[in-house]
Design a protein around this motif. Structure first.
Motif, PDB file in Angstrom:
ATOM      1  N   ARG A 136       0.621  -1.367   3.215  1.00 13.19           N
ATOM      2  CA  ARG A 136       1.686  -0.531   3.782  1.00 13.19           C
ATOM      3  C   ARG A 136       2.684  -0.107   2.707  1.00 13.19           C
ATOM      4  O   ARG A 136       3.078   1.051   2.625  1.00 13.19           O
ATOM      5  CB  ARG A 136       2.406  -1.297   4.906  1.00 13.19           C
ATOM      6  CG  ARG A 136       3.688  -0.635   5.390  1.00 13.19           C
ATOM      7  CD  ARG A 136       3.432   0.738   5.956  1.00 13.19           C
ATOM      8  NE  ARG A 136       4.672   1.429   6.302  1.00 13.19           N
ATOM      9  CZ  ARG A 136       4.736   2.691   6.691  1.00 13.19           C
ATOM     10  NH1 ARG A 136       3.636   3.413   6.785  1.00 13.19           N
ATOM     11  NH2 ARG A 136       5.887   3.233   6.989  1.00 13.19           N
ATOM     12  N   ARG A 137       3.068  -1.046   1.868  1.00  8.17           N
ATOM     13  CA  ARG A 137       4.011  -0.724   0.802  1.00  8.17           C
ATOM     14  C   ARG A 137       3.426   0.321  -0.146  1.00  8.17           C
ATOM     15  O   ARG A 137       4.127   1.213  -0.612  1.00  8.17           O
ATOM     16  CB  ARG A 137       4.369  -1.994   0.035  1.00  8.17           C
ATOM     17  CG  ARG A 137       5.288  -2.933   0.812  1.00  8.17           C
ATOM     18  CD  ARG A 137       5.533  -4.214   0.057  1.00  8.17           C
ATOM     19  NE  ARG A 137       6.536  -5.052   0.719  1.00  8.17           N
ATOM     20  CZ  ARG A 137       6.812  -6.301   0.362  1.00  8.17           C
ATOM     21  NH1 ARG A 137       6.156  -6.854  -0.656  1.00  8.17           N
ATOM     22  NH2 ARG A 137       7.730  -7.001   1.007  1.00  8.17           N
ATOM     23  N   GLY A 138       2.130   0.218  -0.401  1.00  8.98           N
ATOM     24  CA  GLY A 138       1.474   1.180  -1.276  1.00  8.98           C
ATOM     25  C   GLY A 138       1.498   2.580  -0.701  1.00  8.98           C
ATOM     26  O   GLY A 138       1.699   3.564  -1.425  1.00  8.98           O
ATOM     27  N   SER A 185       7.354   7.320   5.209  1.00  8.99           N
ATOM     28  CA  SER A 185       8.711   6.896   4.907  1.00  8.99           C
ATOM     29  C   SER A 185       8.907   5.448   5.334  1.00  8.99           C
ATOM     30  O   SER A 185       8.334   4.992   6.326  1.00  8.99           O
ATOM     31  CB  SER A 185       9.702   7.795   5.649  1.00  8.99           C
ATOM     32  OG  SER A 185      10.994   7.226   5.635  1.00  8.99           O
ATOM     33  N   ALA A 186       9.753   4.736   4.595  1.00 10.39           N
ATOM     34  CA  ALA A 186      10.068   3.350   4.951  1.00 10.39           C
ATOM     35  C   ALA A 186      11.210   3.282   5.945  1.00 10.39           C
ATOM     36  O   ALA A 186      11.614   2.193   6.364  1.00 10.39           O
ATOM     37  CB  ALA A 186      10.428   2.562   3.697  1.00 10.39           C
ATOM     38  N   VAL A 198       3.753   3.843   1.316  1.00 11.73           N
ATOM     39  CA  VAL A 198       5.119   4.363   1.186  1.00 11.73           C
ATOM     40  C   VAL A 198       5.400   4.764  -0.256  1.00 11.73           C
ATOM     41  O   VAL A 198       5.987   5.813  -0.520  1.00 11.73           O
ATOM     42  CB  VAL A 198       6.141   3.305   1.666  1.00 11.73           C
ATOM     43  CG1 VAL A 198       7.564   3.754   1.347  1.00 11.73           C
ATOM     44  CG2 VAL A 198       5.982   3.045   3.162  1.00 11.73           C
ATOM     45  N   GLU A 199       4.950   3.944  -1.213  1.00  9.60           N
ATOM     46  CA  GLU A 199       5.230   4.205  -2.624  1.00  9.60           C
ATOM     47  C   GLU A 199       4.607   5.507  -3.123  1.00  9.60           C
ATOM     48  O   GLU A 199       5.175   6.182  -3.988  1.00  9.60           O
ATOM     49  CB  GLU A 199       4.741   3.033  -3.482  1.00  9.60           C
ATOM     50  CG  GLU A 199       5.621   1.786  -3.360  1.00  9.60           C
ATOM     51  CD  GLU A 199       5.011   0.590  -4.057  1.00  9.60           C
ATOM     52  OE1 GLU A 199       3.906   0.738  -4.659  1.00  9.60           O
ATOM     53  OE2 GLU A 199       5.621  -0.502  -4.011  1.00  9.60           O
ATOM     54  N   ILE A 200       3.448   5.880  -2.589  1.00  9.57           N
ATOM     55  CA  ILE A 200       2.808   7.120  -3.048  1.00  9.57           C
ATOM     56  C   ILE A 200       3.251   8.330  -2.220  1.00  9.57           C
ATOM     57  O   ILE A 200       2.717   9.423  -2.364  1.00  9.57           O
ATOM     58  CB  ILE A 200       1.269   7.016  -3.036  1.00  9.57           C
ATOM     59  CG1 ILE A 200       0.730   6.845  -1.610  1.00  9.57           C
ATOM     60  CG2 ILE A 200       0.787   5.895  -3.945  1.00  9.57           C
ATOM     61  CD1 ILE A 200      -0.787   6.886  -1.522  1.00  9.57           C
ATOM     62  N   GLY A 201       4.240   8.126  -1.343  1.00  4.69           N
ATOM     63  CA  GLY A 201       4.850   9.241  -0.629  1.00  4.69           C
ATOM     64  C   GLY A 201       4.110   9.713   0.599  1.00  4.69           C
ATOM     65  O   GLY A 201       4.380  10.819   1.091  1.00  4.69           O
ATOM     66  N   GLN A 202       3.198   8.895   1.148  1.00  7.04           N
ATOM     67  CA  GLN A 202       2.457   9.306   2.330  1.00  7.04           C
ATOM     68  C   GLN A 202       3.132   8.905   3.637  1.00  7.04           C
ATOM     69  O   GLN A 202       2.635   9.199   4.717  1.00  7.04           O
ATOM     70  CB  GLN A 202       1.036   8.750   2.276  1.00  7.04           C
ATOM     71  CG  GLN A 202       0.183   9.385   1.191  1.00  7.04           C
ATOM     72  CD  GLN A 202       0.074  10.893   1.339  1.00  7.04           C
ATOM     73  OE1 GLN A 202      -0.488  11.396   2.288  1.00  7.04           O
ATOM     74  NE2 GLN A 202       0.636  11.635   0.386  1.00  7.04           N
TER      75      GLN A 202
END
Length: 311
Positions: A286-288, A296-297, A290-294
């Protein structure tokens, strides 16, 4: 804005969320000279005309394809073969035919045999969407920073692939190329199986005798709300997806059932360590994302713009 249109005439066959978003984005970015659209129902065609986001609305698929440089089929994957047969006599030499379906093997099988030499077939799948459907649901920003996967069959003209890549890039998408078979396997786990699970969970809640439907809606937590959003997707489209990509989905479903059995055993045995290890690993995925912009957190109720329909 582009200085010169990539295509003089774009034909959109089918006009729901994806077709409507393509029309809005293509017009806003100036990537086509003219947009011609059609849809199966007269009611939808009339509404597209009222919206004023295309240049012409015609009554038949054949009329839409006639003289178009780019023809995009925005119909359920199960209808692609019959639509291809209707438009073949009207395709001009050098035209590019594409689609937006989330299954590619079946689309290649159903469309490619009908197309004449000199017409280029470049299947596409914009991995973007909402649970909404119909001509009013589209918005020009839908594809921004989302992936569009192109799956050209062997021997496809490279220049045609590059031109379609440029089209999707111009309306905001990031483009990846893969084989139809690999696409269907990837989407089986990232999209198709999650939808199948969502339909199942929401259906189970609806049938649960001890809990009323009003309680299910009133006390739905974030997880269940997400499932209901997914399960609200177009039934015709998803029926066709599961029928046309059944081999890959069944393969992923078998793996999922094996993993579910492992978690079931861990709960029965009180094996908290196994549960914690599994949840830690999935949290990292899940964090990955969000990190690649797919995604929002931001919390559910704090998002100003998400994959939900924008005004």
């Amino acid at each position: 804005m582009t200085t010169e249109p990539l295509f003089e005439r774009l034909a959109l066959i089918g006009f729901g969320l994806i077709g409507g978003s393509i029309a809005r984005a293509a017009r806003m970015r100036g990537v086509v000279g003219e947009i011609v659209a059609t849809a199966r129902s007269a009611k939808t065609r009339a509404r597209v005309m009222e919206l004023g986001i295309v240049d012409r609305v015609v009554d038949t698929n054949a009329e839409a394809a006639d003289g178009a440089d780019l023809v995009i089929l925005c119909v359920p994957v199960g209808a692609c073969g019959s639509v291809a047969q209707q438009i073949v006599p009207h395709l001009k030499p050098g035209a590019i035919v594409s689609d937006v379906g989330s299954v590619k093997g079946a689309v290649v099988r159903d469309i490619a045999p009908h197309l004449p030499a000199g017409v280029h077939f470049v299947p596409a799948h914009p991995v973007a969407g909402t649970e909404h459907s119909g001509p009013d649901s589209g918005f020009a920003e839908l594809f921004i920073n989302r992936w569009c996967i192109l799956t050209p069959p062997d021997g496809t003209d490279a220049a045609a692939v590059d031109k379609l890549r440029a089209f999707w890039t111009a309306i905001g998408a990031r483009v990846e190329i893969m084989t139809p078979k690999h696409h269907d396997l990837v989407l089986a786990i990232t999209s198709h199986l999650p939808h199948l699970i969502a339909y199942t969970i929401v259906g189970t809640a609806d049938e649960l005798g001890e809990v009323t439907s009003s309680e299910v809606m009133k006390f739905s937590a974030g997880g269940f709300r997400d499932f209901t959003r997914i399960a609200a997707s177009d039934p015709t489209m998803w029926r066709d997806v599961f029928l046309t990509n059944k081999d890959a989905v069944l393969e992923m479903l078998g793996t999922f059932n094996e993993d579910l059995s492992k978690l079931t055993r861990a709960m029965r045995r009180g094996d908290g360590e196994a549960l914690f290890e599994h949840f830690t690993r999935t949290r990292a995925i899940r964090r990955g994302i969000v990190e690649i912009g797919q995604d929002s957190a931001a919390p559910d109720f704090g998002r100003l713009q998400t994959d939900a329909q924008k005004p």
